[in-house]
Design a protein around this motif. Structure first.
Motif, PDB file in Angstrom:
ATOM      1  N   GLY A  28      32.853  -1.633   6.107  1.00 33.12           N
ATOM      2  CA  GLY A  28      31.450  -2.026   6.097  1.00 33.12           C
ATOM      3  C   GLY A  28      30.932  -2.271   4.701  1.00 33.12           C
ATOM      4  O   GLY A  28      30.034  -3.089   4.486  1.00 33.12           O
ATOM      5  N   ALA A  29      31.517  -1.576   3.723  1.00 34.99           N
ATOM      6  CA  ALA A  29      31.118  -1.759   2.325  1.00 34.99           C
ATOM      7  C   ALA A  29      31.847  -2.919   1.663  1.00 34.99           C
ATOM      8  O   ALA A  29      31.530  -3.268   0.528  1.00 34.99           O
ATOM      9  CB  ALA A  29      31.380  -0.483   1.531  1.00 34.99           C
ATOM     10  N   GLY A  30      32.826  -3.505   2.364  1.00 33.14           N
ATOM     11  CA  GLY A  30      33.494  -4.680   1.827  1.00 33.14           C
ATOM     12  C   GLY A  30      34.914  -4.469   1.369  1.00 33.14           C
ATOM     13  O   GLY A  30      35.543  -5.412   0.855  1.00 33.14           O
ATOM     14  N   LEU A  31      35.475  -3.258   1.529  1.00 32.72           N
ATOM     15  CA  LEU A  31      36.874  -3.075   1.200  1.00 32.72           C
ATOM     16  C   LEU A  31      37.733  -3.779   2.242  1.00 32.72           C
ATOM     17  O   LEU A  31      37.455  -3.719   3.440  1.00 32.72           O
ATOM     18  CB  LEU A  31      37.242  -1.586   1.153  1.00 32.72           C
ATOM     19  N   ASP A  32      38.787  -4.435   1.780  1.00 29.09           N
ATOM     20  CA  ASP A  32      39.694  -5.102   2.709  1.00 29.09           C
ATOM     21  C   ASP A  32      40.384  -4.044   3.573  1.00 29.09           C
ATOM     22  O   ASP A  32      40.969  -3.092   3.043  1.00 29.09           O
ATOM     23  CB  ASP A  32      40.740  -5.900   1.931  1.00 29.09           C
ATOM     24  N   PRO A  33      40.326  -4.168   4.906  1.00 26.54           N
ATOM     25  CA  PRO A  33      40.885  -3.113   5.755  1.00 26.54           C
ATOM     26  C   PRO A  33      42.385  -2.947   5.601  1.00 26.54           C
ATOM     27  O   PRO A  33      42.910  -1.834   5.665  1.00 26.54           O
ATOM     28  CB  PRO A  33      40.513  -3.560   7.175  1.00 26.54           C
ATOM     29  N   HIS A  34      43.103  -4.044   5.385  1.00 29.32           N
ATOM     30  CA  HIS A  34      44.554  -3.946   5.236  1.00 29.32           C
ATOM     31  C   HIS A  34      44.901  -3.236   3.933  1.00 29.32           C
ATOM     32  O   HIS A  34      45.787  -2.372   3.897  1.00 29.32           O
ATOM     33  CB  HIS A  34      45.170  -5.338   5.274  1.00 29.32           C
ATOM     34  N   ALA A  35      44.177  -3.576   2.863  1.00 25.09           N
ATOM     35  CA  ALA A  35      44.399  -2.896   1.583  1.00 25.09           C
ATOM     36  C   ALA A  35      44.044  -1.420   1.690  1.00 25.09           C
ATOM     37  O   ALA A  35      44.732  -0.563   1.119  1.00 25.09           O
ATOM     38  CB  ALA A  35      43.590  -3.572   0.482  1.00 25.09           C
ATOM     39  N   TYR A  36      42.982  -1.111   2.430  1.00 23.32           N
ATOM     40  CA  TYR A  36      42.587   0.285   2.593  1.00 23.32           C
ATOM     41  C   TYR A  36      43.671   1.072   3.325  1.00 23.32           C
ATOM     42  O   TYR A  36      44.038   2.185   2.913  1.00 23.32           O
ATOM     43  CB  TYR A  36      41.262   0.389   3.339  1.00 23.32           C
ATOM     44  N   LEU A  37      44.188   0.517   4.397  1.00 23.30           N
ATOM     45  CA  LEU A  37      45.219   1.220   5.152  1.00 23.30           C
ATOM     46  C   LEU A  37      46.474   1.411   4.315  1.00 23.30           C
ATOM     47  O   LEU A  37      47.121   2.466   4.383  1.00 23.30           O
ATOM     48  CB  LEU A  37      45.526   0.460   6.445  1.00 23.30           C
ATOM     49  N   ARG A  38      46.829   0.415   3.513  1.00 24.51           N
ATOM     50  CA  ARG A  38      47.979   0.565   2.630  1.00 24.51           C
ATOM     51  C   ARG A  38      47.730   1.666   1.602  1.00 24.51           C
ATOM     52  O   ARG A  38      48.620   2.474   1.309  1.00 24.51           O
ATOM     53  CB  ARG A  38      48.295  -0.751   1.919  1.00 24.51           C
ATOM     54  N   ALA A  39      46.530   1.700   1.046  1.00 23.17           N
ATOM     55  CA  ALA A  39      46.210   2.709   0.040  1.00 23.17           C
ATOM     56  C   ALA A  39      46.222   4.115   0.624  1.00 23.17           C
ATOM     57  O   ALA A  39      46.646   5.074  -0.040  1.00 23.17           O
ATOM     58  CB  ALA A  39      44.852   2.409  -0.588  1.00 23.17           C
ATOM     59  N   ALA A  40      45.760   4.233   1.861  1.00 24.16           N
ATOM     60  CA  ALA A  40      45.664   5.561   2.484  1.00 24.16           C
ATOM     61  C   ALA A  40      46.990   6.041   3.055  1.00 24.16           C
ATOM     62  O   ALA A  40      47.201   7.251   3.213  1.00 24.16           O
ATOM     63  CB  ALA A  40      44.613   5.532   3.596  1.00 24.16           C
ATOM     64  N   GLU A  41      47.888   5.120   3.341  1.00 28.41           N
ATOM     65  CA  GLU A  41      49.144   5.461   4.010  1.00 28.41           C
ATOM     66  C   GLU A  41      49.971   6.432   3.160  1.00 28.41           C
ATOM     67  O   GLU A  41      50.200   6.206   1.974  1.00 28.41           O
ATOM     68  CB  GLU A  41      49.950   4.196   4.270  1.00 28.41           C
ATOM     69  N   GLY A  42      50.388   7.491   3.788  1.00 24.34           N
ATOM     70  CA  GLY A  42      51.288   8.419   3.122  1.00 24.34           C
ATOM     71  C   GLY A  42      50.614   9.432   2.224  1.00 24.34           C
ATOM     72  O   GLY A  42      51.301  10.293   1.646  1.00 24.34           O
ATOM     73  N   ALA A  43      49.297   9.389   2.061  1.00 19.80           N
ATOM     74  CA  ALA A  43      48.615  10.373   1.216  1.00 19.80           C
ATOM     75  C   ALA A  43      48.765  11.756   1.847  1.00 19.80           C
ATOM     76  O   ALA A  43      48.462  11.947   3.027  1.00 19.80           O
ATOM     77  CB  ALA A  43      47.152  10.021   1.058  1.00 19.80           C
ATOM     78  N   SER A  44      49.222  12.717   1.065  1.00 19.88           N
ATOM     79  CA  SER A  44      49.477  14.055   1.598  1.00 19.88           C
ATOM     80  C   SER A  44      48.322  15.017   1.378  1.00 19.88           C
ATOM     81  O   SER A  44      48.342  16.131   1.888  1.00 19.88           O
ATOM     82  CB  SER A  44      50.744  14.632   0.950  1.00 19.88           C
TER      83      SER A  44
END
Length: 352
Positions: A28-44
């Motif tokens: 909603g704030a304008g972050l690309d959803p695919h980039a967001y999911l990639r960035a969040a993936e695997g964070a422990s």
């Protein structure tokens, strides 16, 4: 904060739920959803999630520098805007240590700086205005028929709501996007204050205006409604996902802990939340008021905006059944209508 956040485990399971809960807010704030999911993936851990978002922000800063070096001014500005949003979102992770707080303060400062570089490229007429309890940027024509102040919430900041700002600018308003106590660029050095109407009053004074519109997001909705009740210079107000009342004892622990961090401690947080109740103020809101709620925005201890509309003399209600908190999953269902409504309310009032 949504019900999916209600866990005290800060390991991989919590982090995955935390990242998923913020997906629609991010998009909603304008972050690309695919980039967001990639960035969040695997964070422990939340710290890993935050560091990953900062790395993504730095990638956009690098792209901006390369675009600027090649003469691609518009692209450079767009990359800087993206970097500002990524830096801001990195500050949303829970603070679990002093090093986390330092990281958040750095990311908030970087968000502010990146947006400054973006506007220098894309909107050179934008003006930085600072006051005793606020900082922000004024955009739009000097002869605009109306000015709207965009007020962020508990853990948000001026960089998060660029789509709201852009929609208002397209409709001809001048827009002041602000950070106040405990928010954005000021979060590291200030704490929440319930009398935020005094802060908005400082902004109106600094803008030298006798009438403004307000739009408040999340806790910013409470700040806006309070200001509309107490400051006669508020000509129209919109509240998006704002609380009518909050019951401290019923709040989920992650939310009460967040409020305590932003308020400067548990005692200060309880005192702050005790004042977040619009029951007596709502009847004093004489200007047009639009309240926007998402039907899926349900948090224990938080009463949403329907009661505010019932008590306000000139209140209107827009309920988006599928909307979550801040309605990032249903933006077309409220943002155009809300910015149209604000524009009409302000221009109609100035013509009388």
């Amino acid at each position: 904060m949504s019900a999916s956040d209600l866990t005290s485990d800060l390991g991989p399971a919590y982090t995955s739920a935390f990242a998923a809960a913020r997906l629609t807010r991010a998009t909603g704030a304008g972050l690309d959803p695919h980039a967001y999911l990639r960035a969040a993936e695997g964070a422990s851990s939340p710290g890993d999630w935050s560091e990953s978002l900062i790395r993504t922000a730095l990638q956009y800063v690098d792209r901006a520098r390369r675009a600027a070096a090649s003469g691609a001014r518009v692209s450079a500005g767009a990359y800087e805007q993206a970097a500002a949003r990524w830096f801001h979102f990195a500050t949303l992770a829970p603070r679990t240590s002093a090093s986390t707080a330092t990281r958040h303060a750095h990311a908030a400062a970087e968000a502010d700086a990146a947006m400054g570089r973006a506007l220098a490229l894309l909107d050179p007429g934008a003006r930085r205005i600072d006051g005793p309890s606020f900082t922000g940027r004024l955009r739009g024509p000097a002869d605009a028929p109306s000015t709207v102040i965009v007020v962020p919430g508990l853990d948000s900041g001026k960089e998060e709501f660029h789509r709201v700002t852009a929609a208002l600018l397209r409709r001809g308003s001048a827009v002041f996007g602000m950070d106040g106590p405990g928010q954005g660029a000021l979060a590291a050095t200030t704490t929440l204050r319930a009398d935020y109407d005094q802060v908005i009053g400082q902004v109106i004074d600094a803008l030298s205006l006798d009438r403004v519109g307000l739009i408040g997001l999340s806790l910013g909705g409470y700040y806006v409604a309070r200001s509309a009740a107490l400051d006669p210079r508020v000509a129209a107000a919109a509240v998006v996902s704002g609380p009518h009342r909050i019951d401290w004892d019923a709040l989920p622990p992650p939310l009460s802990e967040l409020i305590a961090r932003r308020a400067g401690g548990a005692t200060a947080a309880r005192e702050f939340i005790a004042q977040v109740d619009l029951s007596s103020l709502a009847p004093r809101i004489g200007c047009p008021l639009l309240v926007v709620d998402g039907g899926r925005d349900i948090v224990p201890g938080v009463t949403n905006g329907a009661e505010l509309v019932r008590r306000a003399p000139n209140g209107e209600y827009l309920l988006v059944p599928e909307g979550d908190h801040l309605l990032g999953n249903a933006q077309p269902d409220w943002l155009p209508a809300t910015t149209d409504w604000l524009t009409r309310a302000l221009t109609a009032g100035s013509a009388t």
